[in-house]
Design a protein around this motif. Structure first.
Motif, PDB file in Angstrom:
ATOM      1  N   THR A  54       0.936  -1.361  -0.051  1.00  0.00           N
ATOM      2  CA  THR A  54       0.037  -0.139  -0.028  1.00  0.00           C
ATOM      3  C   THR A  54       0.740   1.188   0.088  1.00  0.00           C
ATOM      4  OG1 THR A  54      -0.127   0.272   2.449  1.00  0.00           O
ATOM      5  CG2 THR A  54      -1.782  -1.260   1.413  1.00  0.00           C
ATOM      6  N   SER A  72      -6.401  -7.707  -4.846  1.00  0.00           N
ATOM      7  CA  SER A  72      -6.883  -6.554  -3.883  1.00  0.00           C
ATOM      8  C   SER A  72      -7.099  -7.243  -2.525  1.00  0.00           C
ATOM      9  CB  SER A  72      -8.035  -5.838  -4.302  1.00  0.00           C
ATOM     10  OG  SER A  72      -9.273  -6.684  -4.168  1.00  0.00           O
ATOM     11  N   ASN A  90      -3.979   4.279  -0.302  1.00  0.00           N
ATOM     12  CA  ASN A  90      -3.795   3.240   0.916  1.00  0.00           C
ATOM     13  C   ASN A  90      -4.441   2.117   0.534  1.00  0.00           C
ATOM     14  OD1 ASN A  90      -2.321   5.380   2.423  1.00  0.00           O
ATOM     15  ND2 ASN A  90      -4.356   6.574   2.273  1.00  0.00           N
ATOM     16  N   GLU A  91      -4.932   1.658  -0.680  1.00  0.00           N
ATOM     17  CA  GLU A  91      -5.617   0.284  -0.814  1.00  0.00           C
ATOM     18  C   GLU A  91      -4.373  -0.753  -1.363  1.00  0.00           C
ATOM     19  OE1 GLU A  91      -9.490  -1.266  -3.429  1.00  0.00           O
ATOM     20  OE2 GLU A  91      -8.306   0.468  -4.105  1.00  0.00           O
ATOM     21  N   LEU A  92      -4.781  -1.877  -0.478  1.00  0.00           N
ATOM     22  CA  LEU A  92      -3.695  -2.969  -0.850  1.00  0.00           C
ATOM     23  C   LEU A  92      -3.766  -3.545  -2.166  1.00  0.00           C
ATOM     24  CD1 LEU A  92      -1.867  -5.061   0.952  1.00  0.00           C
ATOM     25  CD2 LEU A  92      -3.791  -6.521   0.792  1.00  0.00           C
ATOM     26  N   HIS A  93      -2.658  -3.499  -2.994  1.00  0.00           N
ATOM     27  CA  HIS A  93      -2.658  -4.074  -4.365  1.00  0.00           C
ATOM     28  C   HIS A  93      -1.311  -4.721  -4.875  1.00  0.00           C
ATOM     29  CE1 HIS A  93      -0.870  -0.308  -4.328  1.00  0.00           C
ATOM     30  NE2 HIS A  93      -0.255  -0.509  -5.554  1.00  0.00           N
TER      31      HIS A  93
END
Lengths: 113, 113
Positions: A54, A72, A90-93
């Motif tokens: 992130t 995700s 801030n998004e998991l990827h």
């Protein structure tokens, strides 16, 4: 105005230790005078992957060729040419290529450095 | 994370009276929650053109398919798939398609509205 042919843009390996078999080109970035937005082209070779991570900025992604997997917090989705992916700050990827051909995508970010 | 297939993104005509035969799709924009950067896909049909104009924000362009002409104060340049164009803020520019097939390009801008 600057016009860059992708064939003349230097390709470098991504050196993040959590990545494998990923190369980056920056056809429009700081060197071209872009002060706010950077356009990168990533090539993930077969069996390669970007870091599962992130950060506090977004990604605007467009698949160029081949197919891959975007990861995700909700799971994995196969993406291919003609697909666009918006990753929120801030998004998991993660992007992975479990297939036999190269997976290429544009990834646009705000200038963060 | 939002994944949009381009085939499902609404295509609208560009209504600027100084443009002709141009369509726009916005695969990643405000509707997807992108607060800083907008990714648009333009299709210029044969004999079409965008306005010859300037504005105070930049363009990051990647040609998707077909070929076209980019106009600057220094003249005209043919561009085709694999070419990237960076248009500086306040720089005069226009995209034209004098050819027989559709000319498509990604054009990324900062969110200005």
């Amino acid at each position: 105005m600057i016009i860059n042919k992708i064939s003349s843009v230097k390709k470098n390996p991504v050196t993040d230790e959590k990545a494998a078999n990923v190369e980056i080109q920056i056809p429009i970035g700081v060197d071209e005078g872009s002060e706010k937005i950077i356009m990168r082209l990533f090539t993930i070779k077969p069996k390669g992957y970007s870091p599962l991570h992130t950060h506090n900025y977004e990604h605007l992604v467009k698949v160029e060729s081949g197919k891959g997997i975007v990861v995700s917090s909700e799971g994995e989705t196969q993406i291919s040419e003609g697909d666009f992916v918006f990753v929120l700050p801030n998004e998991l990827h993660q992007f992975k290529n479990p297939y036999d051909e190269e997976f290429k995508f544009i990834c646009v970010i705000p200038r963060v450095l």
